[in-house]
Design a protein around this motif. Structure first.
Motif, PDB file in Angstrom:
ATOM      1  N   THR A 138       0.831  -1.211   0.000  1.00  0.00           N
ATOM      2  CA  THR A 138       0.000   0.000   0.000  1.00  0.00           C
ATOM      3  C   THR A 138       0.863   1.258   0.000  1.00  0.00           C
ATOM      4  OG1 THR A 138      -0.211  -0.135   2.430  1.00  0.00           O
ATOM      5  CG2 THR A 138      -1.981  -1.084   1.107  1.00  0.00           C
ATOM      6  N   GLY A 139       2.169   1.091  -0.221  1.00  0.00           N
ATOM      7  CA  GLY A 139       3.066   2.229  -0.389  1.00  0.00           C
ATOM      8  C   GLY A 139       3.231   3.109   0.826  1.00  0.00           C
ATOM      9  N   ARG A 140       3.058   2.523   2.016  1.00  0.00           N
ATOM     10  CA  ARG A 140       3.163   3.341   3.222  1.00  0.00           C
ATOM     11  C   ARG A 140       4.383   2.981   4.060  1.00  0.00           C
ATOM     12  NH1 ARG A 140      -1.975   2.634   6.331  1.00  0.00           N
ATOM     13  NH2 ARG A 140      -1.563   0.473   5.823  1.00  0.00           N
ATOM     14  N   ASP A 141       5.279   2.183   3.501  1.00  0.00           N
ATOM     15  CA  ASP A 141       6.486   1.809   4.226  1.00  0.00           C
ATOM     16  C   ASP A 141       7.411   3.001   4.450  1.00  0.00           C
ATOM     17  OD1 ASP A 141       6.502   1.636   1.451  1.00  0.00           O
ATOM     18  OD2 ASP A 141       8.257   0.332   1.402  1.00  0.00           O
ATOM     19  N   ALA A 142       7.372   3.999   3.530  1.00  0.00           N
ATOM     20  CA  ALA A 142       8.193   5.200   3.710  1.00  0.00           C
ATOM     21  C   ALA A 142       7.730   5.983   4.934  1.00  0.00           C
ATOM     22  CB  ALA A 142       8.135   6.082   2.466  1.00  0.00           C
ATOM     23  N   ARG A 143       6.426   6.016   5.181  1.00  0.00           N
ATOM     24  CA  ARG A 143       5.910   6.698   6.361  1.00  0.00           C
ATOM     25  C   ARG A 143       6.388   6.012   7.626  1.00  0.00           C
ATOM     26  NH1 ARG A 143      -0.396   6.923   5.250  1.00  0.00           N
ATOM     27  NH2 ARG A 143      -0.416   7.402   7.483  1.00  0.00           N
ATOM     28  N   LEU A 144       6.380   4.688   7.614  1.00  0.00           N
ATOM     29  CA  LEU A 144       6.862   3.954   8.786  1.00  0.00           C
ATOM     30  C   LEU A 144       8.340   4.259   9.028  1.00  0.00           C
ATOM     31  CD1 LEU A 144       6.414   1.817  11.009  1.00  0.00           C
ATOM     32  CD2 LEU A 144       7.154   0.095   9.346  1.00  0.00           C
ATOM     33  N   ARG A 145       9.135   4.306   7.968  1.00  0.00           N
ATOM     34  CA  ARG A 145      10.566   4.570   8.116  1.00  0.00           C
ATOM     35  C   ARG A 145      10.807   5.918   8.799  1.00  0.00           C
ATOM     36  NH1 ARG A 145      11.650   4.293   3.302  1.00  0.00           N
ATOM     37  NH2 ARG A 145      12.219   2.083   3.259  1.00  0.00           N
ATOM     38  N   GLU A 146      10.080   6.945   8.380  1.00  0.00           N
ATOM     39  CA  GLU A 146      10.267   8.265   8.985  1.00  0.00           C
ATOM     40  C   GLU A 146       9.847   8.268  10.461  1.00  0.00           C
ATOM     41  OE1 GLU A 146      11.882  10.802   7.615  1.00  0.00           O
ATOM     42  OE2 GLU A 146      12.249   9.291   6.085  1.00  0.00           O
ATOM     43  N   MET A 147       8.758   7.581  10.761  1.00  0.00           N
ATOM     44  CA  MET A 147       8.318   7.492  12.160  1.00  0.00           C
ATOM     45  C   MET A 147       9.352   6.776  13.021  1.00  0.00           C
ATOM     46  SD  MET A 147       4.285   6.489  11.864  1.00  0.00           S
ATOM     47  CE  MET A 147       3.115   7.504  10.962  1.00  0.00           C
ATOM     48  N   LEU A 148       9.888   5.694  12.497  1.00  0.00           N
ATOM     49  CA  LEU A 148      10.856   4.916  13.278  1.00  0.00           C
ATOM     50  C   LEU A 148      12.150   5.676  13.484  1.00  0.00           C
ATOM     51  CD1 LEU A 148      10.390   1.339  11.734  1.00  0.00           C
ATOM     52  CD2 LEU A 148       9.365   2.291  13.819  1.00  0.00           C
ATOM     53  N   ARG A 149      12.585   6.423  12.503  1.00  0.00           N
ATOM     54  CA  ARG A 149      13.791   7.232  12.668  1.00  0.00           C
ATOM     55  C   ARG A 149      13.609   8.253  13.777  1.00  0.00           C
ATOM     56  NH1 ARG A 149      17.589   7.394   8.441  1.00  0.00           N
ATOM     57  NH2 ARG A 149      17.994   9.578   8.904  1.00  0.00           N
ATOM     58  N   SER A 150      12.433   8.867  13.803  1.00  0.00           N
ATOM     59  CA  SER A 150      12.160   9.852  14.848  1.00  0.00           C
ATOM     60  C   SER A 150      11.994   9.191  16.214  1.00  0.00           C
ATOM     61  CB  SER A 150      10.894  10.650  14.505  1.00  0.00           C
ATOM     62  OG  SER A 150      11.080  11.391  13.312  1.00  0.00           O
ATOM     63  N   ALA A 151      11.296   8.053  16.236  1.00  0.00           N
ATOM     64  CA  ALA A 151      11.077   7.351  17.504  1.00  0.00           C
ATOM     65  C   ALA A 151      12.399   6.883  18.100  1.00  0.00           C
ATOM     66  CB  ALA A 151      10.157   6.155  17.285  1.00  0.00           C
ATOM     67  N   ALA A 152      13.327   6.475  17.261  1.00  0.00           N
ATOM     68  CA  ALA A 152      14.619   5.994  17.753  1.00  0.00           C
ATOM     69  C   ALA A 152      15.499   7.126  18.240  1.00  0.00           C
ATOM     70  CB  ALA A 152      15.344   5.229  16.650  1.00  0.00           C
TER      71      ALA A 152
END
Length: 229
Positions: A138-152
């Protein structure tokens, strides 16, 4: 035009032989029960990998062999292939997800998801998509990547709900544990060489590089930690 779906010729032959059927029996069953007309020669050609069945033919073949479509398919790669493996007609998916049939057909053709988060969640449940596959298709893996970078790198607590919204099938406690671990691991790497004993620029640069490398692979770290729970 869609490419032919992956087809497991060995599985088709094994299932047919287990039922004591000949290619002629299979061809007859496909036509009698599903209205799909093929010759015994064609069935044999599928099993020899000389030809490959289309979507309607796979559905009818699965019915004739008393198996699920997924039993005749290789590893699904696209949204269309996952739908076929689940044995759900295109129109049924569109209706249950809540988007026009033509729009959903375009999604499968182009590989670009145009629905919203709620519709994506319905799609994942309907086609039994694993969380990672769901995000990628569904092309939303880029959104997850940005969230995880910030969360980390910043405050992981602020990203629990957004990540849960992207991954509704993953329990919130699991998301919390993984995000906290990502944050802890990132900071350990970033500051491992920074102490009151060693404040050289070389040590500082090394620790920063370690942190950057961790963030570069943060999505892989996320899935590995989630699978380990």
């Amino acid at each position: 035009m869609h490419a032919r779906p992956p087809f497991d010729a060995t599985a088709a032959r094994r299932l047919r032989e287990a039922l004591g059927m000949t290619p002629a029996h299979v061809a007859y069953g496909m036509f009698a029960a599903y209205g799909v007309r093929v010759s015994p020669t064609t069935v044999a050609a599928w099993e020899q990998q000389e030809e490959a069945p289309g979507e309607d033919e796979i559905a009818a073949l699965a019915g004739a062999l008393w198996c699920a479509p997924s039993d005749l398919l290789g590893t699904p790669r696209t949204l269309r292939e996952h739908r076929m493996a689940a044995g759900v007609p295109l129109a049924d998916v569109a209706i249950k997800v809540g988007i026009p049939v033509a729009q959903y057909e375009e999604v499968e053709r182009t590989g670009r998801w145009t629905g919203n988060d709620r519709q994506a969640a319905v799609l994942a449940d309907l086609l039994r998509l694993p969380p990672r596959t769901h995000l990628e298709l569904t092309g939303r893996d880029a959104r997850l990547r940005e969230m995880l970078r910030s969360a980390a790198s910043v405050r992981w607590q602020a990203y629990v709900r957004p990540v849960c919204k992207l991954l509704p099938a993953v329990p919130q406690p699991n998301v919390e544990r993984v995000l906290e671990r990502l944050n802890d691991e990132f900071h350990k790497r970033s500051f491992a060489s920074l102490s009151w004993i060693d404040t050289s620029s070389e040590a500082a640069n090394g620790s920063v590089d370690a942190g950057h490398r961790y963030l570069a692979d943060v999505v892989e770290h996320f899935w590995e930690l989630l699978e380990a729970l």
